[in-house]
Design a protein around this motif. Sequence first.
Motif, PDB file in Angstrom:
ATOM      1  N   UNK A  55     -17.281   0.200 -16.581  1.00  0.00           N
ATOM      2  CA  UNK A  55     -17.771   0.769 -15.282  1.00  0.00           C
ATOM      3  C   UNK A  55     -16.687   1.938 -14.898  1.00  0.00           C
ATOM      4  N   UNK A  56     -15.491   2.046 -15.324  1.00  0.00           N
ATOM      5  CA  UNK A  56     -14.457   2.891 -15.180  1.00  0.00           C
ATOM      6  C   UNK A  56     -13.864   3.594 -16.268  1.00  0.00           C
ATOM      7  N   UNK A  57     -13.570   4.604 -16.431  1.00  0.00           N
ATOM      8  CA  UNK A  57     -12.703   5.449 -17.520  1.00  0.00           C
ATOM      9  C   UNK A  57     -11.941   6.517 -16.925  1.00  0.00           C
ATOM     10  N   UNK A  58     -10.466   6.338 -17.486  1.00  0.00           N
ATOM     11  CA  UNK A  58      -9.572   7.601 -16.817  1.00  0.00           C
ATOM     12  C   UNK A  58      -9.376   7.415 -15.291  1.00  0.00           C
ATOM     13  N   UNK A  59      -9.550   6.180 -14.796  1.00  0.00           N
ATOM     14  CA  UNK A  59      -9.076   5.696 -13.414  1.00  0.00           C
ATOM     15  C   UNK A  59      -7.966   5.179 -13.537  1.00  0.00           C
ATOM     16  N   UNK A  60      -7.430   4.857 -12.272  1.00  0.00           N
ATOM     17  CA  UNK A  60      -6.337   4.017 -11.776  1.00  0.00           C
ATOM     18  C   UNK A  60      -6.617   2.838 -11.116  1.00  0.00           C
ATOM     19  N   UNK A  61      -6.791   1.740 -11.499  1.00  0.00           N
ATOM     20  CA  UNK A  61      -7.251   0.441 -10.963  1.00  0.00           C
ATOM     21  C   UNK A  61      -5.952  -0.183 -10.261  1.00  0.00           C
ATOM     22  N   UNK A  62      -6.198  -0.766  -9.059  1.00  0.00           N
ATOM     23  CA  UNK A  62      -5.546  -1.583  -8.416  1.00  0.00           C
ATOM     24  C   UNK A  62      -6.227  -3.236  -8.477  1.00  0.00           C
ATOM     25  N   UNK A  63      -5.621  -3.987  -9.040  1.00  0.00           N
ATOM     26  CA  UNK A  63      -6.389  -5.267  -9.074  1.00  0.00           C
ATOM     27  C   UNK A  63      -5.499  -6.220  -7.935  1.00  0.00           C
ATOM     28  N   UNK A  64      -6.282  -6.539  -7.071  1.00  0.00           N
ATOM     29  CA  UNK A  64      -5.708  -7.367  -5.989  1.00  0.00           C
ATOM     30  C   UNK A  64      -6.468  -8.904  -6.196  1.00  0.00           C
ATOM     31  N   UNK A  65      -5.323  -9.735  -6.645  1.00  0.00           N
ATOM     32  CA  UNK A  65      -6.022 -11.053  -6.886  1.00  0.00           C
ATOM     33  C   UNK A  65      -4.704 -12.176  -6.304  1.00  0.00           C
ATOM     34  N   UNK A  66      -4.603 -13.269  -7.093  1.00  0.00           N
ATOM     35  CA  UNK A  66      -3.779 -14.380  -6.757  1.00  0.00           C
ATOM     36  C   UNK A  66      -2.808 -14.763  -7.886  1.00  0.00           C
TER      37      UNK A  66
ATOM     38  N   UNK B  41       0.771  -1.152   0.081  1.00  0.00           N
ATOM     39  CA  UNK B  41      -0.018  -0.066   0.227  1.00  0.00           C
ATOM     40  C   UNK B  41       0.752   1.125  -0.089  1.00  0.00           C
ATOM     41  N   UNK B  42       1.878   1.125   0.724  1.00  0.00           N
ATOM     42  CA  UNK B  42       2.905   2.272   0.749  1.00  0.00           C
ATOM     43  C   UNK B  42       3.585   2.671  -0.598  1.00  0.00           C
ATOM     44  N   UNK B  43       3.955   1.553  -1.137  1.00  0.00           N
ATOM     45  CA  UNK B  43       4.641   1.579  -2.377  1.00  0.00           C
ATOM     46  C   UNK B  43       3.826   1.971  -3.536  1.00  0.00           C
ATOM     47  N   UNK B  44       2.174   1.618  -3.480  1.00  0.00           N
ATOM     48  CA  UNK B  44       1.467   2.008  -4.521  1.00  0.00           C
ATOM     49  C   UNK B  44       1.207   3.574  -4.123  1.00  0.00           C
ATOM     50  N   UNK B  45       1.010   4.058  -2.837  1.00  0.00           N
ATOM     51  CA  UNK B  45       0.776   5.402  -2.806  1.00  0.00           C
ATOM     52  C   UNK B  45       2.036   6.210  -3.246  1.00  0.00           C
TER      53      UNK B  45
ATOM     54  N   UNK C  20      -4.439  11.733  -8.356  1.00  0.00           N
ATOM     55  CA  UNK C  20      -5.252  11.896  -7.371  1.00  0.00           C
ATOM     56  C   UNK C  20      -5.995  10.417  -6.809  1.00  0.00           C
ATOM     57  N   UNK C  21      -5.862  10.604  -5.422  1.00  0.00           N
ATOM     58  CA  UNK C  21      -6.722   9.259  -4.698  1.00  0.00           C
ATOM     59  C   UNK C  21      -7.899   9.054  -5.216  1.00  0.00           C
ATOM     60  N   UNK C  22      -8.827  10.262  -5.549  1.00  0.00           N
ATOM     61  CA  UNK C  22     -10.213  10.160  -5.989  1.00  0.00           C
ATOM     62  C   UNK C  22     -10.324   9.282  -7.100  1.00  0.00           C
TER      63      UNK C  22
ATOM     64  N   UNK D 240      -6.336  -3.625   3.810  1.00  0.00           N
ATOM     65  CA  UNK D 240      -5.049  -2.939   4.477  1.00  0.00           C
ATOM     66  C   UNK D 240      -4.562  -1.991   3.575  1.00  0.00           C
ATOM     67  N   UNK D 241      -4.503  -2.420   2.157  1.00  0.00           N
ATOM     68  CA  UNK D 241      -3.876  -1.130   1.158  1.00  0.00           C
ATOM     69  C   UNK D 241      -5.088   0.024   1.222  1.00  0.00           C
ATOM     70  N   UNK D 242      -6.478  -0.328   1.375  1.00  0.00           N
ATOM     71  CA  UNK D 242      -7.330   1.050   1.430  1.00  0.00           C
ATOM     72  C   UNK D 242      -7.100   1.799   2.662  1.00  0.00           C
ATOM     73  N   UNK D 243      -6.703   1.130   3.724  1.00  0.00           N
ATOM     74  CA  UNK D 243      -6.702   1.976   4.837  1.00  0.00           C
ATOM     75  C   UNK D 243      -5.375   2.681   4.828  1.00  0.00           C
ATOM     76  N   UNK D 244      -4.244   2.348   4.025  1.00  0.00           N
ATOM     77  CA  UNK D 244      -3.179   2.989   4.061  1.00  0.00           C
ATOM     78  C   UNK D 244      -3.224   4.198   2.978  1.00  0.00           C
ATOM     79  N   UNK D 245      -4.365   3.902   2.047  1.00  0.00           N
ATOM     80  CA  UNK D 245      -4.501   5.191   1.093  1.00  0.00           C
ATOM     81  C   UNK D 245      -5.601   5.975   1.482  1.00  0.00           C
TER      82      UNK D 245
END
Length: 228
Positions: free
Chosen positions: A161-172, A53-57, A66-68, A86-91
Amino acid sequence: MGYESFLKNRYWILRHGKSIPNQCGLIVSSLENGILEEYQLASDGVLQARLAGQSFLKDLKENEIDIQNVRICYSPFSRTRHTAKVVASVLDIPFEGPQCKAIEDIRERFFGPSFELKSHDKYHEIWSLDEKDPFMQPSGGESVADVVTRLTRALTVMESEFEGCTLLVVSHGDPLQILQTVLNAAKEQGQQTDENGLISRMEAVKVPDVLSQHRKFALNTGELRQLV
């Protein structure tokens, strides 16, 4: 040619932090087992998620994002949900708010009942099969090609659903290395002008020579990577 030529959003991927199944050496790949709280992150995994999360931030700040404009899309398994939380909390993003979304199609690859809750040493049997024929299903489980089909659905949903956004995909591990494999091949395709251009690109590279190479894109637990 990069992903931005055919995707509306920017993507980072994150493999979940070290989980209790990782710690115990167990394969937990069914949705039924995967959502159980007893299979969430181990203490080391919580730390990995926080560091990710800190690295992503840091990446967001360096790219002046922008975080938004950030969206976190995560697998409903407890270990990925825990990581995303946990990542959402960091952000400082409300986890239950509109910026976080569970997507079932980015869940863990189901390796089949003969591998479920067995030693993770058996992964090599599956990956050996993948190299020989990525369209072959482990008994009762998903082939690499099966995973591509639902990852294509997931990506289509995110892109619609999203356009012009930054997506974090949390998977496996397997889904994320398979996703990287097909996107890496798809970006080499020519321009697609039809409305199903993304699907066409993904289908065009769903071939044995491409899919059998997915282990080249493996991630460690808690590893963050930008798709560029």
